[in-house]
Write an enzyme that holds these catalytic residues in place. Structure first.
Site, mmCIF file in Angstrom:
data_model
loop_
_atom_site.group_PDB
_atom_site.id
_atom_site.type_symbol
_atom_site.label_atom_id
_atom_site.label_comp_id
_atom_site.label_asym_id
_atom_site.label_seq_id
_atom_site.Cartn_x
_atom_site.Cartn_y
_atom_site.Cartn_z
ATOM 1 N N CYS A 36 0.856 -1.183 0.000
ATOM 2 C CA CYS A 36 0.000 0.000 0.000
ATOM 3 C C CYS A 36 0.893 1.234 0.000
ATOM 4 C CB CYS A 36 -0.985 0.005 1.172
ATOM 5 S SG CYS A 36 -0.275 0.300 2.799
ATOM 6 N N ASP A 46 -9.064 3.505 1.826
ATOM 7 C CA ASP A 46 -7.915 3.833 2.664
ATOM 8 C C ASP A 46 -8.379 4.415 3.993
ATOM 9 O OD1 ASP A 46 -5.534 4.649 3.776
ATOM 10 O OD2 ASP A 46 -4.746 5.464 1.899
ATOM 11 N N ASN A 100 2.547 1.573 4.088
ATOM 12 C CA ASN A 100 2.878 0.358 4.820
ATOM 13 C C ASN A 100 2.683 0.528 6.324
ATOM 14 O OD1 ASN A 100 5.737 -1.822 5.350
ATOM 15 N ND2 ASN A 100 3.654 -2.428 4.881
ATOM 16 N N CYS A 160 -0.970 0.937 7.392
ATOM 17 C CA CYS A 160 -2.395 0.625 7.606
ATOM 18 C C CYS A 160 -2.788 -0.656 6.865
ATOM 19 C CB CYS A 160 -3.296 1.775 7.150
ATOM 20 S SG CYS A 160 -3.168 3.298 8.095
ATOM 21 N N ARG A 161 -3.148 -0.505 5.594
ATOM 22 C CA ARG A 161 -3.762 -1.608 4.861
ATOM 23 C C ARG A 161 -2.820 -2.781 4.585
ATOM 24 N NH1 ARG A 161 -6.107 1.526 -0.104
ATOM 25 N NH2 ARG A 161 -4.109 2.557 0.191
ATOM 26 N N SER A 162 -1.619 -2.518 4.075
ATOM 27 C CA SER A 162 -0.759 -3.659 3.731
ATOM 28 C C SER A 162 -0.274 -4.426 4.957
ATOM 29 C CB SER A 162 0.392 -3.255 2.808
ATOM 30 O OG SER A 162 1.263 -2.321 3.400
#
Length: 153
Positions: A8, A123, A11, A13-15
């Site tokens: 993401c 996001d 690196n 939050c999401r990934s």
């Protein structure tokens, strides 16, 4: 061993959520020795920073630890070293192609492309909705794991 890298923007939050959700899923399936799972960023903005506290809390709500994880950069060497590189949204995909010099081996995939609802993972950095991100990422990781089961040697 199947090597999967989640990517993401920062690196934080999401990934990393995808990294640790996927690690949890493969462990619960008894397949952790068949996978090498990590995550990275397309941007230098958060390098070295830990997982964002609301993302860390959301993982902890589900009994998943991301202790020790810090943001790192996606590199061309990652393209060579991983079997599958999974982005969270179309902007990440664009940046992943730029960083890797294209996608000649067709390793780059969108996480929710594995589901029946292929779209970007919203996001939570902007929306603040870490529950929606959790649901999207869990759904994507479950579908990804199902698609990879037949490739485990």
């Amino acid at each position: 061993m199947i090597k999967v890298l989640f990517v993401c923007h920062g690196n934080i939050c999401r990934s990393p959520m995808a990294e640790f959700i996927m690690k949890d899923l493969v462990k619960k399936a008894g397949l952790d020795s068949s996978f090498d799972i990590a995550s990275a960023a397309t941007s230098r903005e958060e390098l070295g920073n830990p997982v964002y506290p609301p993302a860390r809390r959301k993982l902890a709500e589900h009994g998943i630890s991301c202790s020790g994880k810090t943001a790192r950069l996606f590199t061309p060497a990652d393209y060579e070293g991983y079997d599958l590189i999974v982005g969270m949204d179309r902007y990440n995909m664009r940046d992943m192609r730029r960083i890797s010099g294209g996608d000649p081996d067709e390793k780059l995939r969108l996480l929710l492309g594995y589901t029946r609802d292929p779209r970007d993972v919203a996001d939570p950095w902007y929306t603040g909705d870490f529950e929606a991100a959790w649901r999207d990422i869990l759904s994507g990781c479950e579908a990804l794991l199902n698609s990879l089961r037949g490739k485990i040697k």
